[in-house]
Scaffold this motif. Structure first.
Motif, PDB file in Angstrom:
ATOM      1  N   ARG A  34       0.850  -1.191   0.000  1.00  0.00           N
ATOM      2  CA  ARG A  34       0.000   0.000   0.000  1.00  0.00           C
ATOM      3  C   ARG A  34       0.884   1.238   0.000  1.00  0.00           C
ATOM      4  NH1 ARG A  34      -3.363  -0.715   5.375  1.00  0.00           N
ATOM      5  NH2 ARG A  34      -3.569  -2.770   4.377  1.00  0.00           N
ATOM      6  N   PRO A  35       0.349   2.373  -0.417  1.00  0.00           N
ATOM      7  CA  PRO A  35       1.169   3.590  -0.483  1.00  0.00           C
ATOM      8  C   PRO A  35       1.727   3.964   0.882  1.00  0.00           C
ATOM      9  CG  PRO A  35      -0.900   3.887  -1.665  1.00  0.00           C
ATOM     10  CD  PRO A  35      -1.018   2.589  -0.928  1.00  0.00           C
ATOM     11  N   PRO A  36       2.939   4.525   0.914  1.00  0.00           N
ATOM     12  CA  PRO A  36       3.534   4.928   2.196  1.00  0.00           C
ATOM     13  C   PRO A  36       2.716   6.019   2.874  1.00  0.00           C
ATOM     14  CG  PRO A  36       5.160   4.884   0.431  1.00  0.00           C
ATOM     15  CD  PRO A  36       3.841   4.748  -0.221  1.00  0.00           C
ATOM     16  N   ALA A  37       2.663   5.948   4.190  1.00  0.00           N
ATOM     17  CA  ALA A  37       1.969   6.971   4.969  1.00  0.00           C
ATOM     18  C   ALA A  37       2.875   8.171   5.158  1.00  0.00           C
ATOM     19  CB  ALA A  37       1.558   6.398   6.321  1.00  0.00           C
ATOM     20  N   ALA A  38       2.297   9.251   5.641  1.00  0.00           N
ATOM     21  CA  ALA A  38       3.090  10.441   5.936  1.00  0.00           C
ATOM     22  C   ALA A  38       4.163  10.099   6.951  1.00  0.00           C
ATOM     23  CB  ALA A  38       2.186  11.552   6.476  1.00  0.00           C
ATOM     24  N   ALA A  39       5.360  10.669   6.782  1.00  0.00           N
ATOM     25  CA  ALA A  39       6.509  10.463   7.658  1.00  0.00           C
ATOM     26  C   ALA A  39       7.103   9.066   7.553  1.00  0.00           C
ATOM     27  CB  ALA A  39       6.157  10.770   9.115  1.00  0.00           C
ATOM     28  N   ALA A  40       6.753   8.310   6.504  1.00  0.00           N
ATOM     29  CA  ALA A  40       7.363   6.994   6.297  1.00  0.00           C
ATOM     30  C   ALA A  40       8.836   7.154   5.962  1.00  0.00           C
ATOM     31  CB  ALA A  40       6.646   6.260   5.170  1.00  0.00           C
ATOM     32  N   PRO A  41       9.672   6.163   6.259  1.00  0.00           N
ATOM     33  CA  PRO A  41      11.087   6.238   5.874  1.00  0.00           C
ATOM     34  C   PRO A  41      11.220   6.344   4.357  1.00  0.00           C
ATOM     35  CG  PRO A  41      10.709   4.448   7.428  1.00  0.00           C
ATOM     36  CD  PRO A  41       9.355   4.936   7.010  1.00  0.00           C
ATOM     37  N   VAL A  42      12.212   7.081   3.906  1.00  0.00           N
ATOM     38  CA  VAL A  42      12.366   7.288   2.468  1.00  0.00           C
ATOM     39  C   VAL A  42      12.621   5.965   1.751  1.00  0.00           C
ATOM     40  CG1 VAL A  42      14.857   7.742   2.540  1.00  0.00           C
ATOM     41  CG2 VAL A  42      13.446   8.767   0.733  1.00  0.00           C
ATOM     42  N   ALA A  43      13.259   5.001   2.427  1.00  0.00           N
ATOM     43  CA  ALA A  43      13.488   3.699   1.806  1.00  0.00           C
ATOM     44  C   ALA A  43      12.173   3.006   1.473  1.00  0.00           C
ATOM     45  CB  ALA A  43      14.330   2.822   2.724  1.00  0.00           C
ATOM     46  N   GLU A  44      11.183   3.193   2.318  1.00  0.00           N
ATOM     47  CA  GLU A  44       9.863   2.605   2.058  1.00  0.00           C
ATOM     48  C   GLU A  44       9.210   3.272   0.854  1.00  0.00           C
ATOM     49  OE1 GLU A  44       5.524   2.425   4.312  1.00  0.00           O
ATOM     50  OE2 GLU A  44       7.354   2.285   5.517  1.00  0.00           O
ATOM     51  N   VAL A  45       9.366   4.578   0.747  1.00  0.00           N
ATOM     52  CA  VAL A  45       8.801   5.296  -0.402  1.00  0.00           C
ATOM     53  C   VAL A  45       9.482   4.839  -1.692  1.00  0.00           C
ATOM     54  CG1 VAL A  45       8.337   7.577  -1.379  1.00  0.00           C
ATOM     55  CG2 VAL A  45       8.339   7.270   1.105  1.00  0.00           C
ATOM     56  N   ILE A  46      10.801   4.704  -1.659  1.00  0.00           N
ATOM     57  CA  ILE A  46      11.532   4.257  -2.839  1.00  0.00           C
ATOM     58  C   ILE A  46      11.081   2.852  -3.239  1.00  0.00           C
ATOM     59  CG2 ILE A  46      13.815   3.647  -3.717  1.00  0.00           C
ATOM     60  CD1 ILE A  46      14.951   5.906  -1.987  1.00  0.00           C
ATOM     61  N   ALA A  47      10.933   1.962  -2.251  1.00  0.00           N
ATOM     62  CA  ALA A  47      10.491   0.600  -2.543  1.00  0.00           C
ATOM     63  C   ALA A  47       9.108   0.594  -3.166  1.00  0.00           C
ATOM     64  CB  ALA A  47      10.504  -0.240  -1.263  1.00  0.00           C
ATOM     65  N   TRP A  48       8.237   1.456  -2.689  1.00  0.00           N
ATOM     66  CA  TRP A  48       6.880   1.551  -3.237  1.00  0.00           C
ATOM     67  C   TRP A  48       6.922   2.023  -4.691  1.00  0.00           C
ATOM     68  CZ3 TRP A  48       1.871   0.608  -3.251  1.00  0.00           C
ATOM     69  CH2 TRP A  48       1.003   1.476  -3.910  1.00  0.00           C
ATOM     70  N   ILE A  49       7.718   3.034  -4.962  1.00  0.00           N
ATOM     71  CA  ILE A  49       7.813   3.554  -6.325  1.00  0.00           C
ATOM     72  C   ILE A  49       8.414   2.502  -7.257  1.00  0.00           C
ATOM     73  CG2 ILE A  49       8.945   5.289  -7.776  1.00  0.00           C
ATOM     74  CD1 ILE A  49       8.762   7.212  -5.367  1.00  0.00           C
ATOM     75  N   GLU A  50       9.482   1.847  -6.811  1.00  0.00           N
ATOM     76  CA  GLU A  50      10.175   0.894  -7.668  1.00  0.00           C
ATOM     77  C   GLU A  50       9.403  -0.400  -7.875  1.00  0.00           C
ATOM     78  OE1 GLU A  50      13.994   0.429  -5.855  1.00  0.00           O
ATOM     79  OE2 GLU A  50      14.817   2.242  -6.817  1.00  0.00           O
ATOM     80  N   ALA A  51       8.402  -0.661  -7.031  1.00  0.00           N
ATOM     81  CA  ALA A  51       7.608  -1.882  -7.189  1.00  0.00           C
ATOM     82  C   ALA A  51       6.663  -1.803  -8.389  1.00  0.00           C
ATOM     83  CB  ALA A  51       6.809  -2.153  -5.916  1.00  0.00           C
ATOM     84  N   ALA A  52       6.414  -0.602  -8.896  1.00  0.00           N
ATOM     85  CA  ALA A  52       5.496  -0.445 -10.025  1.00  0.00           C
ATOM     86  C   ALA A  52       6.188  -0.783 -11.340  1.00  0.00           C
ATOM     87  CB  ALA A  52       4.973   0.994 -10.075  1.00  0.00           C
ATOM     88  N   PRO A  53       5.478  -1.411 -12.276  1.00  0.00           N
ATOM     89  CA  PRO A  53       6.067  -1.678 -13.586  1.00  0.00           C
ATOM     90  C   PRO A  53       6.451  -0.373 -14.280  1.00  0.00           C
ATOM     91  CG  PRO A  53       3.893  -2.700 -13.376  1.00  0.00           C
ATOM     92  CD  PRO A  53       4.099  -1.878 -12.164  1.00  0.00           C
ATOM     93  N   PRO A  54       7.583  -0.348 -14.981  1.00  0.00           N
ATOM     94  CA  PRO A  54       8.026   0.898 -15.608  1.00  0.00           C
ATOM     95  C   PRO A  54       7.234   1.222 -16.870  1.00  0.00           C
ATOM     96  CG  PRO A  54       9.562  -0.867 -16.099  1.00  0.00           C
ATOM     97  CD  PRO A  54       8.572  -1.436 -15.129  1.00  0.00           C
ATOM     98  N   ALA A  55       7.002   2.501 -17.057  1.00  0.00           N
ATOM     99  CA  ALA A  55       6.425   2.995 -18.304  1.00  0.00           C
ATOM    100  C   ALA A  55       7.568   3.389 -19.235  1.00  0.00           C
ATOM    101  CB  ALA A  55       5.522   4.203 -18.034  1.00  0.00           C
ATOM    102  N   ALA A  56       7.377   3.207 -20.536  1.00  0.00           N
ATOM    103  CA  ALA A  56       8.417   3.549 -21.515  1.00  0.00           C
ATOM    104  C   ALA A  56       8.561   5.056 -21.591  1.00  0.00           C
ATOM    105  CB  ALA A  56       8.074   2.978 -22.876  1.00  0.00           C
ATOM    106  N   VAL A  57       9.738   5.565 -21.259  1.00  0.00           N
ATOM    107  CA  VAL A  57       9.945   7.011 -21.213  1.00  0.00           C
ATOM    108  C   VAL A  57       9.819   7.641 -22.586  1.00  0.00           C
ATOM    109  CG1 VAL A  57      12.455   6.944 -21.513  1.00  0.00           C
ATOM    110  CG2 VAL A  57      11.423   8.781 -20.157  1.00  0.00           C
ATOM    111  N   GLU A  58       9.986   6.850 -23.651  1.00  0.00           N
ATOM    112  CA  GLU A  58       9.896   7.409 -25.015  1.00  0.00           C
ATOM    113  C   GLU A  58       8.535   8.041 -25.294  1.00  0.00           C
ATOM    114  OE1 GLU A  58      13.075   4.510 -24.698  1.00  0.00           O
ATOM    115  OE2 GLU A  58      10.921   4.375 -24.255  1.00  0.00           O
ATOM    116  N   GLY A  59       7.508   7.634 -24.557  1.00  0.00           N
ATOM    117  CA  GLY A  59       6.177   8.197 -24.782  1.00  0.00           C
ATOM    118  C   GLY A  59       5.922   9.489 -24.038  1.00  0.00           C
ATOM    119  N   PHE A  60       6.944  10.045 -23.372  1.00  0.00           N
ATOM    120  CA  PHE A  60       6.739  11.229 -22.537  1.00  0.00           C
ATOM    121  C   PHE A  60       7.737  12.342 -22.859  1.00  0.00           C
ATOM    122  CE2 PHE A  60       5.092   7.550 -20.351  1.00  0.00           C
ATOM    123  CZ  PHE A  60       3.862   7.981 -19.878  1.00  0.00           C
ATOM    124  N   HIS A  61       8.237  12.361 -24.077  1.00  0.00           N
ATOM    125  CA  HIS A  61       9.200  13.378 -24.492  1.00  0.00           C
ATOM    126  C   HIS A  61       8.559  14.513 -25.287  1.00  0.00           C
ATOM    127  CE1 HIS A  61      12.709  11.535 -22.869  1.00  0.00           C
ATOM    128  NE2 HIS A  61      12.707  10.481 -23.676  1.00  0.00           N
TER     129      HIS A  61
END
Length: 229
Positions: free
Chosen positions: A55-82
């Protein structure tokens, strides 16, 4: 005769059991039996990486938890956002990146005039009020996030990096990596990390939450709210 041979053999065996100087030979070490305690064996160092948060990190969560949450998502191809578009006209950003959240609450772009720092326009329900001595058009939902600092609310005479329009939609549950940043969209808000400074932010209509080294401090006269490492 047979009895004499057996007796001689017994004497020979008894003599071999004596060590040098007549002392008994030390007994060979015995292997531990099934029920005895064996010597400890080496165990693997470290432990497996923890599972990414569900689940999404709560307020004041450790930054490592936020990074893990972000990195757990499948990547979108950056070529579509230029690129960005306005009224049907597309503008190529080169190496720049632009995207909007599915809710339309946040529109973000890397600002080429600010070394690729991430800038977002956010529809905040309670934006910082306009300071008394600010000139120009006040935009309470203007967020500048270069990494070591983050500001919310500032005055602008023009649309800046948004002049040519807005980027493509970044779907919920996908992550977009670019430069020092990686961002993930979620129904609860937009989460972004700046790896170079190990800081992170959650942006939603309810406000801005910071993680890692970012701490709120007194803002300059022309800014609504400021966070700094």
């Amino acid at each position: 005769m047979r009895i004499a041979v057996l007796a001689a053999t017994a004497v020979l065996v008894a003599g071999c059991s004596q060590g040098v100087g007549g002392q008994p030979e030390p007994e060979s070490p015995q292997q531990p039996g099934p029920g005895s305690a064996a010597a400890p064996t080496a165990t693997p160092t470290g432990s497996p990486d923890p599972s990414p948060p569900s689940r999404p990190p709560a307020a004041a969560a450790p930054v490592a938890e936020v990074i893990a949450w972000i990195e757990a998502a499948p990547p979108a191809a950056v070529e579509g956002f230029h690129s960005v578009s306005r009224e049907g006209t597309a503008t190529d950003l080169g190496d720049g990146v632009a995207f909007v959240t599915p809710s339309g609450t946040s529109s973000c772009v890397t600002d080429g005039r600010a070394a690729g720092a991430l800038t977002c326009l956010v529809e905040l329900s309670d934006p910082p009020p306009r300071p008394a001595d600010v000139y120009g058009e006040w935009k309470g939902g203007w967020v500048d996030y270069p990494g070591p600092t983050l500001t919310v609310g500032s005055a602008h005479a023009d649309a800046g990096p948004f002049a040519a329009g807005f980027g493509a939609e970044l779907p919920y549950g996908r992550a977009l990596g670019f430069g020092d940043y990686r961002c993930r969209t979620d129904q609860s808000g937009l989460f972004c990390v700046n790896y170079a400074h190990r800081s992170a932010v959650k942006i939603s209509d309810a406000g801005v939450d910071t993680f890692g080294c970012l701490r709120q401090e007194a803002p300059p006269a022309d800014v609504g709210t400021r966070f700094s490492c």
